[in-house]
Design a protein around this motif. Structure first.
Motif, PDB file in Angstrom:
ATOM      1  N   VAL A  15      12.610 -23.632 -37.677  1.00  0.00           N
ATOM      2  CA  VAL A  15      13.842 -23.347 -38.416  1.00  0.00           C
ATOM      3  C   VAL A  15      14.964 -24.266 -37.953  1.00  0.00           C
ATOM      4  O   VAL A  15      15.662 -24.881 -38.762  1.00  0.00           O
ATOM      5  CB  VAL A  15      14.267 -21.859 -38.250  1.00  0.00           C
ATOM      6  N   ASN A  71      14.321 -27.856 -39.159  1.00  0.00           N
ATOM      7  CA  ASN A  71      14.601 -28.015 -40.586  1.00  0.00           C
ATOM      8  C   ASN A  71      16.088 -27.950 -40.888  1.00  0.00           C
ATOM      9  O   ASN A  71      16.588 -28.684 -41.735  1.00  0.00           O
ATOM     10  CB  ASN A  71      13.874 -26.930 -41.396  1.00  0.00           C
ATOM     11  N   THR A  72      16.782 -27.060 -40.195  1.00  0.00           N
ATOM     12  CA  THR A  72      18.225 -26.950 -40.409  1.00  0.00           C
ATOM     13  C   THR A  72      18.910 -28.256 -40.039  1.00  0.00           C
ATOM     14  O   THR A  72      19.783 -28.739 -40.753  1.00  0.00           O
ATOM     15  CB  THR A  72      18.808 -25.784 -39.577  1.00  0.00           C
ATOM     16  N   LYS A  97      18.474 -30.712 -42.556  1.00  0.00           N
ATOM     17  CA  LYS A  97      18.969 -30.189 -43.841  1.00  0.00           C
ATOM     18  C   LYS A  97      17.838 -29.986 -44.850  1.00  0.00           C
ATOM     19  O   LYS A  97      17.975 -30.221 -46.037  1.00  0.00           O
ATOM     20  CB  LYS A  97      20.057 -31.104 -44.400  1.00  0.00           C
ATOM     21  N   PRO A 136      15.069 -27.390 -46.706  1.00  0.00           N
ATOM     22  CA  PRO A 136      15.018 -25.963 -47.011  1.00  0.00           C
ATOM     23  C   PRO A 136      14.002 -25.253 -46.107  1.00  0.00           C
ATOM     24  O   PRO A 136      12.968 -25.830 -45.781  1.00  0.00           O
ATOM     25  CB  PRO A 136      14.555 -25.915 -48.469  1.00  0.00           C
ATOM     26  N   CYS A 137      14.336 -24.040 -45.699  1.00  0.00           N
ATOM     27  CA  CYS A 137      13.395 -23.342 -44.819  1.00  0.00           C
ATOM     28  C   CYS A 137      13.396 -21.838 -45.058  1.00  0.00           C
ATOM     29  O   CYS A 137      13.228 -21.058 -44.131  1.00  0.00           O
ATOM     30  CB  CYS A 137      13.684 -23.679 -43.359  1.00  0.00           C
ATOM     31  N   GLU A 138      13.619 -21.424 -46.324  1.00  0.00           N
ATOM     32  CA  GLU A 138      13.651 -19.995 -46.640  1.00  0.00           C
ATOM     33  C   GLU A 138      12.336 -19.316 -46.246  1.00  0.00           C
ATOM     34  O   GLU A 138      12.324 -18.223 -45.702  1.00  0.00           O
ATOM     35  CB  GLU A 138      13.896 -19.746 -48.140  1.00  0.00           C
ATOM     36  N   GLU A 139      11.241 -20.006 -46.576  1.00  0.00           N
ATOM     37  CA  GLU A 139       9.919 -19.400 -46.336  1.00  0.00           C
ATOM     38  C   GLU A 139       9.701 -19.153 -44.843  1.00  0.00           C
ATOM     39  O   GLU A 139       9.283 -18.062 -44.430  1.00  0.00           O
ATOM     40  CB  GLU A 139       8.847 -20.318 -46.909  1.00  0.00           C
ATOM     41  N   SER A 175      12.038 -18.949 -42.520  1.00  0.00           N
ATOM     42  CA  SER A 175      12.998 -17.931 -42.076  1.00  0.00           C
ATOM     43  C   SER A 175      12.480 -16.530 -42.358  1.00  0.00           C
ATOM     44  O   SER A 175      12.626 -15.623 -41.537  1.00  0.00           O
ATOM     45  CB  SER A 175      14.350 -18.119 -42.776  1.00  0.00           C
ATOM     46  N   ALA A 176      11.884 -16.375 -43.538  1.00  0.00           N
ATOM     47  CA  ALA A 176      11.346 -15.062 -43.898  1.00  0.00           C
ATOM     48  C   ALA A 176      10.225 -14.667 -42.949  1.00  0.00           C
ATOM     49  O   ALA A 176      10.155 -13.521 -42.480  1.00  0.00           O
ATOM     50  CB  ALA A 176      10.847 -15.085 -45.348  1.00  0.00           C
ATOM     51  N   ARG A 177       9.342 -15.635 -42.643  1.00  0.00           N
ATOM     52  CA  ARG A 177       8.251 -15.346 -41.692  1.00  0.00           C
ATOM     53  C   ARG A 177       8.798 -14.997 -40.313  1.00  0.00           C
ATOM     54  O   ARG A 177       8.297 -14.105 -39.631  1.00  0.00           O
ATOM     55  CB  ARG A 177       7.308 -16.543 -41.596  1.00  0.00           C
ATOM     56  N   SER A 190      11.729 -13.597 -39.662  1.00  0.00           N
ATOM     57  CA  SER A 190      12.280 -12.233 -39.573  1.00  0.00           C
ATOM     58  C   SER A 190      11.184 -11.172 -39.637  1.00  0.00           C
ATOM     59  O   SER A 190      11.306 -10.122 -39.014  1.00  0.00           O
ATOM     60  CB  SER A 190      13.388 -11.977 -40.592  1.00  0.00           C
TER      61      SER A 190
END
Ligand SMILES: [Zn+2]
Length: 310
Positions: free
Chosen positions: A52, A55-56, A59, A61-64, A66-68, A70
């Protein structure tokens, strides 16, 4: 509290924190080896966190991810709760967590360590336990009893107002064995109980410290001189019994006293000599410094019975 022991106290706290860290690490490893599933999830959590942040930074995207992450965090939290696992840090002092301070004030554990240090450095060898309560002049019938009782009361009052009293110098002249050292010990012990730094020395010991300082030897005595200057109460017993070394004894007595007075530190002299003998031995400059009416209590000359022979 004085700064003299800052370094020592800091190293005591440092080693405590190291021990706490080691204990926490050990505790953590024990838990993980007992719970392999948890260990695996924590490993995954760490690598997801890394991804994460990478990727941040780029820049991306790392929604997937981040979801994993959490999901994994939730798994760990639930697992820890379900199994009643506690990651504890075992501090020597849970109160201040071994920082030594609470709301920027010294924690009582730090005050206790400080008290230990000042007691070790007080060198209160002759009567390490004697206190004001042990004064027996009210009942022992010695000829000096009334005078000594008054003196005990006077010095107890000084000790009670140690930080605000105008008295910075004390001279107690009296024959051998009338009870001077007992009084000094009572003063020292009471002050130590109040976390006041005290150093008790015979004049012989003090002059040895002067001599070492003067000859610039790098010894424990040399360090002792720093504490002679730093302690809040210096008690010099049996002034007059020490050797007179040229350029040392009288000169250092005077300069040490001047430095201490300049910093509002208190010094007490006990001697078997009377005023005239003190002038003859040390010159009038020292005696007028010691017995200055503006800031001194000087008592001379207590006659009486030698208590050690009663
Ligand atoms: Zn503490």
């Amino acid at each position: 509290m004085i700064n003299y022991f800052d370094k020592k106290l800091e190293s005591i706290l440092n080693s405590r924190r190291t021990i706490a860290k080691e204990r926490a690490q050990k505790n953590y490893e024990e838990i993980l080896s007992a719970h392999p599933d948890l260990k695996e999830k924590i490993k995954i959590k760490k690598s997801l966190e890394l991804e994460v942040s990478r990727n941040t930074a780029l820049k991306k995207p790392c929604e997937e991810i981040s979801a994993r992450l959490s999901d994994t965090e939730k798994y760990i939290k639930d697992y820890v709760n379900a199994n009643g696992i506690k990651f504890t840090s075992t501090y020597t002092c849970p109160l201040c967590k071994d920082t030594g301070y609470l709301d920027k004030k010294p924690c009582k554990c730090l005050v206790a360590e400080y008290n230990k240090l000042i007691r070790q450095n007080a060198s209160l060898s002759p009567m390490p336990e004697f206190t004001f309560k042990d004064n027996t002049f009210a009942t022992n019938g010695a000829p000096q009893a009334a005078g000594m009782n008054k003196l005990y009361a006077k010095m107890q009052a000084v000790v009670n107002k140690f930080h605000t009293t105008k008295y910075n110098c004390f001279l107690l002249c009296g024959a051998s064995g009338v009870g001077k050292t007992s009084l000094a010990a009572a003063i020292a012990n009471d002050l130590l109980d109040k976390n006041v730094s005290v150093m008790y020395l015979t004049s012989f010991e003090l002059v040895n410290i002067f001599l070492d300082k003067h000859t610039r030897k790098d010894t424990a005595f040399r360090k002792a001189y720093d504490y002679v200057l730093a302690c809040e109460m210096l008690i010099v017993d049996n002034l007059g019994a020490e050797p007179i070394y040229k350029n040392v004894t009288v000169e250092y007595l005077l300069s040490t006293l001047e430095k201490r007075l300049g910093e509002n530190k208190k010094t007490m002299f006990l001697t078997q000599l009377d005023g005239q003998q003190l002038v003859n031995r040390y010159g009038s400059a020292l005696l007028s410094k010691i017995a200055d009416k503006n800031y001194s209590i000087s008592i001379g000359y207590i006659q009486g019975e030698d208590l050690r022979k009663l």
